[in-house]
Design a protein around this motif. Structure first.
Motif, PDB file in Angstrom:
ATOM      1  N   GLU A 225       0.851  -1.193   0.000  1.00 40.13           N
ATOM      2  CA  GLU A 225       0.000   0.000   0.000  1.00 40.13           C
ATOM      3  C   GLU A 225       0.885   1.240   0.000  1.00 40.13           C
ATOM      4  OE1 GLU A 225      -4.061  -0.384   2.259  1.00 40.13           O
ATOM      5  OE2 GLU A 225      -2.485  -1.332   3.420  1.00 40.13           O
ATOM      6  N   ILE A 226       0.640   2.158  -0.922  1.00 36.06           N
ATOM      7  CA  ILE A 226       1.512   3.332  -1.023  1.00 36.06           C
ATOM      8  C   ILE A 226       1.058   4.433  -0.066  1.00 36.06           C
ATOM      9  CG2 ILE A 226       2.532   5.021  -2.581  1.00 36.06           C
ATOM     10  CD1 ILE A 226       3.171   2.017  -3.154  1.00 36.06           C
ATOM     11  N   PHE A 227      -0.234   4.655  -0.018  1.00 36.68           N
ATOM     12  CA  PHE A 227      -0.767   5.649   0.918  1.00 36.68           C
ATOM     13  C   PHE A 227      -1.741   4.940   1.869  1.00 36.68           C
ATOM     14  CE2 PHE A 227      -0.192   8.592  -2.940  1.00 36.68           C
ATOM     15  CZ  PHE A 227       1.044   9.050  -2.511  1.00 36.68           C
ATOM     16  N   PRO A 228      -1.220   4.118   2.801  1.00 37.01           N
ATOM     17  CA  PRO A 228      -2.104   3.300   3.635  1.00 37.01           C
ATOM     18  C   PRO A 228      -3.084   4.121   4.480  1.00 37.01           C
ATOM     19  CG  PRO A 228       0.160   3.248   4.466  1.00 37.01           C
ATOM     20  CD  PRO A 228       0.196   3.917   3.126  1.00 37.01           C
ATOM     21  N   LEU A 284      10.100  10.621 -15.512  1.00 35.35           N
ATOM     22  CA  LEU A 284       9.052   9.615 -15.655  1.00 35.35           C
ATOM     23  C   LEU A 284       8.634   9.155 -14.261  1.00 35.35           C
ATOM     24  CD1 LEU A 284      10.574   7.649 -18.659  1.00 35.35           C
ATOM     25  CD2 LEU A 284       8.971   9.566 -18.701  1.00 35.35           C
ATOM     26  N   ASP A 285       7.407   9.490 -13.922  1.00 37.18           N
ATOM     27  CA  ASP A 285       6.925   9.301 -12.548  1.00 37.18           C
ATOM     28  C   ASP A 285       6.515   7.855 -12.292  1.00 37.18           C
ATOM     29  OD1 ASP A 285       5.952  10.425  -9.985  1.00 37.18           O
ATOM     30  OD2 ASP A 285       3.997   9.786 -10.731  1.00 37.18           O
ATOM     31  N   ALA A 286       6.877   7.359 -11.122  1.00 33.47           N
ATOM     32  CA  ALA A 286       6.382   6.073 -10.615  1.00 33.47           C
ATOM     33  C   ALA A 286       6.565   4.930 -11.606  1.00 33.47           C
ATOM     34  CB  ALA A 286       4.910   6.210 -10.216  1.00 33.47           C
ATOM     35  N   VAL A 287       7.717   4.892 -12.267  1.00 40.04           N
ATOM     36  CA  VAL A 287       7.937   3.881 -13.315  1.00 40.04           C
ATOM     37  C   VAL A 287       7.935   2.452 -12.771  1.00 40.04           C
ATOM     38  CG1 VAL A 287       9.138   5.368 -14.941  1.00 40.04           C
ATOM     39  CG2 VAL A 287      10.429   4.246 -13.140  1.00 40.04           C
ATOM     40  N   ALA A 288       8.220   2.299 -11.487  1.00 42.34           N
ATOM     41  CA  ALA A 288       8.282   0.948 -10.915  1.00 42.34           C
ATOM     42  C   ALA A 288       6.954   0.211 -11.047  1.00 42.34           C
ATOM     43  CB  ALA A 288       8.682   1.037  -9.443  1.00 42.34           C
ATOM     44  N   PHE A 289       5.864   0.987 -11.142  1.00 34.76           N
ATOM     45  CA  PHE A 289       4.528   0.382 -11.088  1.00 34.76           C
ATOM     46  C   PHE A 289       3.929   0.105 -12.461  1.00 34.76           C
ATOM     47  CE2 PHE A 289       5.276   2.885  -7.310  1.00 34.76           C
ATOM     48  CZ  PHE A 289       4.794   2.082  -6.278  1.00 34.76           C
ATOM     49  N   MET A 290       4.696   0.318 -13.533  1.00 37.85           N
ATOM     50  CA  MET A 290       4.077   0.344 -14.857  1.00 37.85           C
ATOM     51  C   MET A 290       3.643  -1.004 -15.426  1.00 37.85           C
ATOM     52  SD  MET A 290       6.199   3.394 -16.610  1.00 37.85           S
ATOM     53  CE  MET A 290       5.501   3.343 -18.235  1.00 37.85           C
ATOM     54  N   GLU A 327      12.012   7.822 -12.037  1.00 33.71           N
ATOM     55  CA  GLU A 327      11.675   8.071 -10.634  1.00 33.71           C
ATOM     56  C   GLU A 327      11.174   6.748 -10.080  1.00 33.71           C
ATOM     57  OE1 GLU A 327       9.167   9.143  -7.116  1.00 33.71           O
ATOM     58  OE2 GLU A 327       8.373   8.406  -9.004  1.00 33.71           O
ATOM     59  N   ALA A 328      12.090   6.015  -9.482  1.00 33.75           N
ATOM     60  CA  ALA A 328      11.743   4.732  -8.865  1.00 33.75           C
ATOM     61  C   ALA A 328      12.357   4.778  -7.474  1.00 33.75           C
ATOM     62  CB  ALA A 328      12.312   3.579  -9.667  1.00 33.75           C
ATOM     63  N   ILE A 329      11.518   4.990  -6.490  1.00 31.51           N
ATOM     64  CA  ILE A 329      12.037   5.160  -5.129  1.00 31.51           C
ATOM     65  C   ILE A 329      11.960   3.791  -4.470  1.00 31.51           C
ATOM     66  CG2 ILE A 329      11.828   6.526  -3.007  1.00 31.51           C
ATOM     67  CD1 ILE A 329      12.558   8.068  -5.675  1.00 31.51           C
ATOM     68  N   CYS A 395      13.288  16.377  -1.448  1.00 32.26           N
ATOM     69  CA  CYS A 395      12.454  16.613  -2.623  1.00 32.26           C
ATOM     70  C   CYS A 395      11.042  16.874  -2.123  1.00 32.26           C
ATOM     71  CB  CYS A 395      12.508  15.428  -3.573  1.00 32.26           C
ATOM     72  SG  CYS A 395      11.644  13.969  -2.954  1.00 32.26           S
ATOM     73  N   HIS A 396      10.087  16.886  -3.032  1.00 27.69           N
ATOM     74  CA  HIS A 396       8.705  17.210  -2.646  1.00 27.69           C
ATOM     75  C   HIS A 396       8.023  16.055  -1.915  1.00 27.69           C
ATOM     76  CE1 HIS A 396       8.189  14.680  -6.059  1.00 27.69           C
ATOM     77  NE2 HIS A 396       6.903  14.602  -5.807  1.00 27.69           N
ATOM     78  N   ASP A 397       8.634  14.862  -1.973  1.00 33.30           N
ATOM     79  CA  ASP A 397       8.017  13.695  -1.343  1.00 33.30           C
ATOM     80  C   ASP A 397       8.542  13.492   0.068  1.00 33.30           C
ATOM     81  OD1 ASP A 397       6.128  12.812  -3.177  1.00 33.30           O
ATOM     82  OD2 ASP A 397       7.619  11.716  -4.361  1.00 33.30           O
TER      83      ASP A 397
HETATM   84  C1  OTU Z   1       5.580   9.808  -7.100  1.00 36.71           C
HETATM   85  O1  OTU Z   1       6.055   9.195  -5.921  1.00 36.71           O
HETATM   86  C2  OTU Z   1       5.528  11.303  -6.880  1.00 36.71           C
HETATM   87  O2  OTU Z   1       6.811  11.786  -6.613  1.00 36.71           O
HETATM   88  C3  OTU Z   1       4.563  11.607  -5.777  1.00 36.71           C
HETATM   89  O3  OTU Z   1       4.538  12.970  -5.463  1.00 36.71           O
HETATM   90  C4  OTU Z   1       3.196  11.134  -6.216  1.00 36.71           C
HETATM   91  O4  OTU Z   1       2.297  11.244  -5.145  1.00 36.71           O
HETATM   92  C5  OTU Z   1       3.191   9.695  -6.704  1.00 36.71           C
HETATM   93  O5  OTU Z   1       4.306   9.365  -7.523  1.00 36.71           O
HETATM   94  C6  OTU Z   1       1.970   9.426  -7.544  1.00 36.71           C
HETATM   95  O6  OTU Z   1       2.066  10.132  -8.759  1.00 36.71           O
HETATM   96  O7  OTU Z   1       4.958   6.615  -3.894  1.00 36.71           O
HETATM   97  O8  OTU Z   1       5.437   8.381  -1.992  1.00 36.71           O
HETATM   98  O9  OTU Z   1       8.658   3.863  -6.127  1.00 36.71           O
HETATM   99  O10 OTU Z   1       7.593   5.725  -4.376  1.00 36.71           O
HETATM  100  O11 OTU Z   1       6.813   6.990  -7.550  1.00 36.71           O
HETATM  101  C7  OTU Z   1       5.795   8.696  -3.289  1.00 36.71           C
HETATM  102  C8  OTU Z   1       8.150   5.027  -6.588  1.00 36.71           C
HETATM  103  C9  OTU Z   1       5.476   7.616  -4.272  1.00 36.71           C
HETATM  104  C10 OTU Z   1       7.160   5.703  -5.660  1.00 36.71           C
HETATM  105  C11 OTU Z   1       6.965   7.057  -6.177  1.00 36.71           C
HETATM  106  C12 OTU Z   1       5.819   7.813  -5.695  1.00 36.71           C
END
Ligand code: OTU
Length: 652
Positions: A225-228, A284-290, A327-329, A395-397
């Motif tokens: 879950e990403i945002f539990p 490229l945002d959230a590429v891990a989930f593609m 962007e793969a965190i 960063c913003h996250d």
């Molecule tokens: C990204 O982050 C963005 O940087 C976030 O600001 C967004 O909310 C999100 O995508 C959805 O668009 O889960 O907690 O492995 O960790 O892509 C941040 C990658 C996120 C994710 C990352 C994601």
């Protein structure tokens, strides 16, 4: 099928079609590039769509898209393509300095950003990442990561023309523009999603839609879950369509189905459209989930990599100047492959966020020990020569503690407890912590807690100023500069996150905004404080110390050409567990960075430097001073040194 003769025939058709208005020489360039990249195009596409009954038709479609975008590429950008090809390592050079900001929070509009170019020049910026700026759904929109139209700029910020003009002006000032492409999901307000909601089967196949919970339940057994807290689960029920929709992030962000080649085609076209507006780097945002597969966590699957490789190879034909940033965190073992491995070496993304480095820096700062950083970073495989990390402090996250159990255990820590300690430390709960931050998304099932807060507040400035403790203020300033010194020396493009150059503190005003209050990441997305920026030349002020300190680091990095991303980085034990050692070594030379992660003076024994091959007098690139040849190395609280042999300076 797809033999050389097939390809020649296709190019001939394209020359009669989308390429027909081009000069024959331009047509020949297209042909040459396509032939050059063809094996890289076809390899990932076969993996992705080779089993599709209409594979060949889709290939023709993809070629058509690149030809059309190539035909529309403006002249100045064609010239840029040539320049980049002549200097392919331009983004690896030590002169690269990135800056990241929200357009509205930095300068109101895109036109406003143009007026701030002198400020960026003053800082030495060569790369500007403007946070999501394509037309989003109305708020809440996850800070713009829910796009309703990829071909329009958010009208509050300006128009597509404003964006292109800004790109030109930035380029004239030596700054490359980076923009987000949210490619994993669209807003539910996007035209495709609206059609899917209305029941159109063509567009329902753009997303993952299920009539009942059978498959969603099976998938959820292995999903993270990403945002539990704020968006639990990964699927959402839409009564209008009587469907469950895959929504990894928020309910309003619908995951795209890349198993459908039509989705790949759409995103390819959008990518090249943005490149033709003058965008030089796509984040490229959230590429891990593609890509998704039952029974897996649906992150970092091989097909996610094939998608990136296919995008890269195809964009190399139409817009070779374009860089792709992943962007793969994710934890260390999953991270490096985004820069291409094995047959994909130098054939995936050119750049990727180094979240592991970021995490290790914060971990070392809390613990005052560098063992974990030295071990975990040392274990990471080398990246391909044509790639670079994007290094950053904030960063913003949120900060998620990407520390593996194995890495923790190897230095005598328990992974779970260490991550818990870091969360306690940076949320401000740990006794005597210097940090002030907040917990982001506590997950009761795993105990995972991420962290929000600005660099300055997490580094101790907020508490110190509140307590009017001037020694603590001094230490906080030193921490801010230390972390920047690390991302500047490590290798790759370092990013300065807007406001960090002034030490901006946590912004609690998001709590008064109903569309933001549920997301404390807004705490570290403050508005630019231009009044504060006015103090940046005043050495007596905290702002001035941070800003001037940062500018000195920028200038030192630019002067030090050995810091080119191609120069390998190896963490080294310094025989002092409070001092991080980073050895940069390669044909351009050798540099040893030492960094004291404590508030006390530390010593590194001279014999250790001799063992590492640093004998005699040494030059500190950060202040131009010479260190004598015999004494042990002393580091002031949070001081860092970038040491080279003086001869290296003269030969360079
Ligand atoms: C990204 O982050 C963005 O940087 C976030 O600001 C967004 O909310 C999100 O995508 C959805 O668009 O889960 O907690 O492995 O960790 O892509 C941040 C990658 C996120 C994710 C990352 C994601």
């Amino acid at each position: 099928m797809t033999t050389d003769s097939w390809l020649f025939q296709q190019v001939d058709l394209l020359i009669q079609g989308p390429l027909r208005l081009l000069d024959p020489f331009e047509q020949a360039i297209f042909r040459a590039r396509l032939e050059e990249h063809w094996s890289d195009v076809i390899r990932p596409l076969r993996h992705l769509y080779g089993q599709h009954p209409d594979f060949e038709t889709w290939l023709v479609k993809f070629l058509h898209i690149i030809a059309q975008n190539y035909a529309h590429r403006p002249h100045d950008l064609r010239l840029l393509d040539i320049k980049r090809a002549a200097r392919p390592d331009w983004f690896q050079e030590s002169r690269m300095i990135g800056y990241v900001c929200y357009t509205d929070r930095f300068a109101d509009t895109l036109t406003g950003v143009r007026k701030k170019i002198p400020y960026l020049n003053e800082l030495g910026v060569t790369y500007l990442h403007l946070m999501p700026l394509l037309k989003p759904r109305p708020r809440p929109n996850d800070g713009g990561y829910a796009v309703a139209d990829y071909r329009q700029v958010d009208p509050r910020l300006g128009t597509m023309d404003d964006l292109s003009q800004l790109a030109v002006e930035l380029r004239q000032n030596g700054i490359s523009l980076c923009v987000d492409l949210v490619c994993n999901h669209t807003a539910k307000e996007h035209e495709w999603a609206q059609k899917a909601l209305a029941g159109d089967p063509v567009y329902q196949n753009y997303y993952f839609m299920f009539p009942d919970r059978t498959l969603p339940d099976q998938y959820e057994r292995t999903l993270r879950e990403i945002f539990p807290e704020s968006a639990p689960g990964s699927f959402t029920w839409y009564p209008e369509a009587e469907r469950w929709v895959w929504t990894t992030f928020h309910e309003y962000q619908w995951d795209l189905n890349y198993q459908n080649p039509a989705v790949f085609a759409e995103m390819l076209d959008i990518m090249l459209f943005l490149a033709n507006q003058g965008v030089e780097i796509l984040r490229l945002d959230a590429v891990a989930f593609m890509w998704k597969r039952m029974g897996t966590d649906c992150e970092n699957l091989p097909e996610a990599h094939y998608l990136l490789q296919a995008f890269r190879a195809l964009s190399r034909v139409a817009a070779p100047a374009l860089l792709l940033k992943a962007e793969a965190i994710v934890p260390p073992p999953q991270l490096v492959p985004y820069l291409g491995q094995g047959e994909a070496t130098n054939k995936e993304c050119e750049i990727a966020y180094h979240n592991v480095l970021m995490v290790m820096l914060w971990s070392a700062l809390a613990e005052r020990k560098v063992n974990l950083a030295t071990y975990a970073l040392g274990k990471m495989p080398r990246i391909p020569s044509g790639c670079a990390w994007v290094t950053y402090v904030r960063c913003h996250d949120d900060i998620g503690w990407a520390v593996t159990e194995e890495d923790a255990a190897a230095v005598g820590l328990n992974g779970f407890l260490h991550r818990a300690f870091l969360s306690d430390f940076y949320s401000g709960r740990f006794p005597h912590t210097f940090a002030r931050g907040a917990t982001f998304q506590f997950n009761p099932k795993t105990g995972d807690r991420r962290i929000s807060g600005t660099l300055a507040s997490l580094a101790g400035l907020e508490v110190a100023l509140e307590q009017k403790d001037w020694r603590a203020v001094d230490l906080a300033v030193r921490r801010i500069l230390l972390l920047h010194s690390m991302i500047f020396v490590y290798g790759g493009i370092p990013l300065i996150y807007m406001g960090d150059e002034l030490g901006l503190l946590n912004d609690y005003s998001y709590q008064d905004d109903p569309s933001r209050v549920g997301d404390n990441r807004w705490m570290h997305r403050p508005f630019m404080d231009w009044e504060r920026a006015g103090e940046r030349l005043d050495w007596q002020s905290v702002t001035g110390r941070i800003f001037q300190g940062l500018v000195r680091l920028v200038q030192a990095r630019k002067r030090t050409s050995v810091l080119h991303a191609e120069t390998a980085v190896t963490p080294v034990w310094t025989h002092n567990e409070h001092v991080l050692g980073l050895l940069r070594h390669g044909p351009r030379g050798r540099l040893l960075a030492l960094a004291n992660f404590t508030e006390h003076v530390q010593t590194v024994p001279r014999y250790r430097l001799l063992e590492l091959g640093f004998s005699g007098e040494l030059h500190n690139c950060l202040n131009g001073r010479l260190l004598d040849a015999w004494s042990d190395i002393q580091l002031e609280p949070y001081e860092s040194l970038w040491l080279v042999h003086p001869e290296q300076l003269h030969s360079a």
